[in-house]
Write a protein that holds these residues in place. Structure first.
Motif, PDB file in Angstrom:
ATOM      1  N   ALA A  68      -8.363  -0.566  -3.630  1.00  0.00           N
ATOM      2  CA  ALA A  68      -8.596  -1.241  -2.354  1.00  0.00           C
ATOM      3  C   ALA A  68      -9.886  -0.722  -1.747  1.00  0.00           C
ATOM      4  O   ALA A  68     -10.242   0.443  -1.911  1.00  0.00           O
ATOM      5  N   LYS A  98     -11.924   0.765   1.027  1.00  0.00           N
ATOM      6  CA  LYS A  98     -11.697   1.579   2.225  1.00  0.00           C
ATOM      7  C   LYS A  98     -13.037   2.045   2.770  1.00  0.00           C
ATOM      8  O   LYS A  98     -13.989   2.200   2.005  1.00  0.00           O
ATOM      9  N   SER A 149     -10.542   0.526   5.877  1.00  0.00           N
ATOM     10  CA  SER A 149     -10.014  -0.825   6.021  1.00  0.00           C
ATOM     11  C   SER A 149     -10.756  -1.622   7.086  1.00  0.00           C
ATOM     12  O   SER A 149     -10.859  -2.841   6.989  1.00  0.00           O
ATOM     13  N   ASP A 179      -8.593  -6.534  -0.447  1.00  0.00           N
ATOM     14  CA  ASP A 179      -8.723  -6.193   0.963  1.00  0.00           C
ATOM     15  C   ASP A 179      -7.584  -5.264   1.353  1.00  0.00           C
ATOM     16  O   ASP A 179      -6.492  -5.313   0.757  1.00  0.00           O
ATOM     17  N   ASP A 180      -7.801  -4.453   2.359  1.00  0.00           N
ATOM     18  CA  ASP A 180      -6.700  -3.696   2.951  1.00  0.00           C
ATOM     19  C   ASP A 180      -5.845  -4.656   3.783  1.00  0.00           C
ATOM     20  O   ASP A 180      -6.339  -5.676   4.289  1.00  0.00           O
ATOM     21  N   GLU A 181      -4.567  -4.323   3.941  1.00  0.00           N
ATOM     22  CA  GLU A 181      -3.675  -5.195   4.705  1.00  0.00           C
ATOM     23  C   GLU A 181      -4.061  -5.296   6.173  1.00  0.00           C
ATOM     24  O   GLU A 181      -3.701  -6.263   6.860  1.00  0.00           O
ATOM     25  N   ASN A 236      -7.337 -11.093   1.828  1.00  0.00           N
ATOM     26  CA  ASN A 236      -6.198 -11.110   2.732  1.00  0.00           C
ATOM     27  C   ASN A 236      -6.267 -12.340   3.629  1.00  0.00           C
ATOM     28  O   ASN A 236      -7.009 -12.368   4.621  1.00  0.00           O
ATOM     29  N   HIS A 283       1.940  -8.272  -0.159  1.00  0.00           N
ATOM     30  CA  HIS A 283       1.960  -6.924   0.401  1.00  0.00           C
ATOM     31  C   HIS A 283       3.196  -6.794   1.282  1.00  0.00           C
ATOM     32  O   HIS A 283       3.435  -7.632   2.141  1.00  0.00           O
ATOM     33  N   ASN A 326       3.963  -4.443   3.557  1.00  0.00           N
ATOM     34  CA  ASN A 326       3.836  -3.494   4.651  1.00  0.00           C
ATOM     35  C   ASN A 326       4.943  -3.740   5.688  1.00  0.00           C
ATOM     36  O   ASN A 326       5.263  -4.864   6.034  1.00  0.00           O
ATOM     37  N   SER A 363       1.539   1.733  -6.334  1.00  0.00           N
ATOM     38  CA  SER A 363       0.566   2.143  -5.332  1.00  0.00           C
ATOM     39  C   SER A 363       0.993   3.420  -4.618  1.00  0.00           C
ATOM     40  O   SER A 363       2.037   3.990  -4.906  1.00  0.00           O
TER      41      SER A 363
END
Length: 424
Positions: free
Chosen positions: A153, A155, A157, A182-184, A221, A270, A272, A340
């Motif tokens: 990913a 970073k 983010s 992409d980061d979430e 994302n 994702h 999260n 992950s």
């Protein structure tokens, strides 16, 4: 009559049989009184049915607060309850309302967790499942069956520009990465508008593909409301992308299924917020049930935690999640497990030993971007670890043979993992 069978872990201050009867009644007939028009035939057709009760231990303290008398003992059990499919049809929200719904508010339970469920074969006619799944996603990324996908990913983010992101992508592509995301937390920010990020990143990816023949996968994302997701999805397709990421717990399974139904991109789910659903041992939902909901929605890739991850989840739980993704369900394509959280090459050995599969996406951001000899050495160290694990080598042997992996051990593991010859 076709039925769905759900397995729960329960804890109750009542007699178990009494509590389970309430569970079945609450999620089917929803009345404590006999209604005059409710014939025995209707009750037989619509009522839930208790199929099995396996008594477990008793405890003196409840897992959750509730309305009970001091000094009560709390009985735990594993139970199976079934419902006729006619109660809710082929409808994911209705299915989830039935299997979970008001149960968590019932005073009969001081602990309740949906563990798994089974659906009848007729569901095959109504749910396509993953469009690409594990095999199709690996093929899109140009990764063969004998190797895992290696990913990272970008970073931090938030804060970096599309140009900076594209610079990282170029470095990772040239280093031999298979997957970037992409980061979430990043959707479309003031300093990184979505369309501009897609344009800059795909320019790099397409140029690299034209030069080398390998088109790496980037998960943009697209998370947002329905209109935003459709617009973002089309932006990725028009730029030549092959993957989109959705925060499924944020948008809901109906919206996730709508995105999957568009069918042009591999959908990276994702999860999260997973801890809200699973972290408590007697509250929420276990991954086997969660995974099946995602399969019905049609996602192609699903997050799981890895061995010795940076979060709270145990290794046993992580391994169960990986195996659950790869397990057949309605004869649909397996979901690609995204391993992950704090992963570097060192965990590849235990992961392969316990899973015996390379059908996964192995995310190792810090171990790649932060490798002491640079990004190319970081990617190479992960590839070396997996190749060695597959060939039966130990971590110590691999560190002796490969400089890049040895450097990653010293930075991300510890000297204690190596023998003296490796350290020297």
């Amino acid at each position: 009559m076709e039925r769905i069978y759900a397995t729960y872990l329960i804890e109750t201050p009542y007699e178990v049989e009494q509590a389970v009867a309430v569970l079945a009644g609450e999620q089917s007939r929803e009345t404590l009184l006999f209604v005059s028009k409710e014939t025995e035939e209707l009750k037989k057709y619509f009522a839930a049915r208790v199929e099995d009760i396996e008594l477990l231990e008793e405890v003196s303290m409840p897992s959750m607060p509730g309305n009970f008398v001091s000094g009560t003992t709390f009985k735990r059990a594993k139970v199976i309850v079934s419902w006729p499919v006619g109660n809710f049809g082929y409808n994911i929200p209705a299915l989830m309302t039935t299997l979970m719904g008001s149960l968590y508010e019932s005073k009969q339970f001081t602990g309740l967790k949906l563990h798994d469920f089974e659906v009848p074969n007729s569901y095959r006619e109504h749910f396509r499942g993953p469009k690409f799944g594990m095999r199709g996603t690996k093929a899109l990324a140009g990764v063969g069956p004998k190797h895992p996908m290696i990913g990272a990913a970008i970073k931090p983010s938030l804060g970096i520009t599309p140009e900076h992101t594209a610079h990282f992508v170029k470095q990772l592509a040239e280093a031999g990465i298979d997957f970037i995301k992409d980061d979430e937390l990043l959707t479309s920010s003031s300093n990184s508008p979505f369309a501009e990020r897609v344009e800059k990143v795909m320019h790099v990816i397409n140029a690299h593909a034209n030069k080398t023949g390998k088109k790496i996968m980037y998960a943009f994302n697209i998370t947002g409301d329905s209109r935003t997701m459709q617009s973002n999805y089309e932006t990725v397709v028009n730029a030549g992308g092959n993957c989109a990421m959705v925060s499924v717990n944020s948008v809901g399974w109906t919206a996730a299924k709508q995105v999957c139904n568009w069918g042009g991109l591999s959908i990276h789910a994702h999860r999260n917020g997973w801890g809200m659903f699973n972290r408590h041992p007697f509250l929420g939902i276990n991954f086997p049930a969660y995974d099946k909901i995602s399969r019905l929605a049609g996602v192609d890739q699903m997050y799981v935690n890895g061995i010795d991850n940076a979060f709270w989840e145990s290794n046993d739980s992580s391994v169960e999640s990986i195996k659950s993704c790869l397990k057949p369900f309605l004869n649909s394509e397996a979901v690609l497990p995204v391993v992950s959280s704090g992963q570097w090459g060192g965990q590849a050995f235990e992961t392969y030993k316990r899973v015996k599969s390379t059908d996964l996406l192995y995310m190792a951001g810090d171990a790649i971007l932060g490798h002491p000899s640079g990004i190319e050495a970081g990617v190479l160290s992960i590839q070396q670890a997996w190749s060695a694990a597959i060939n039966g080598m130990s971590l110590e042997e691999t560190a002796n043979d490969y400089k890049e992996f040895r450097e990653s051990v010293l930075k991300f593991g510890s000297k204690e993992l190596l023998n003296k010859e490796s350290v020297n």
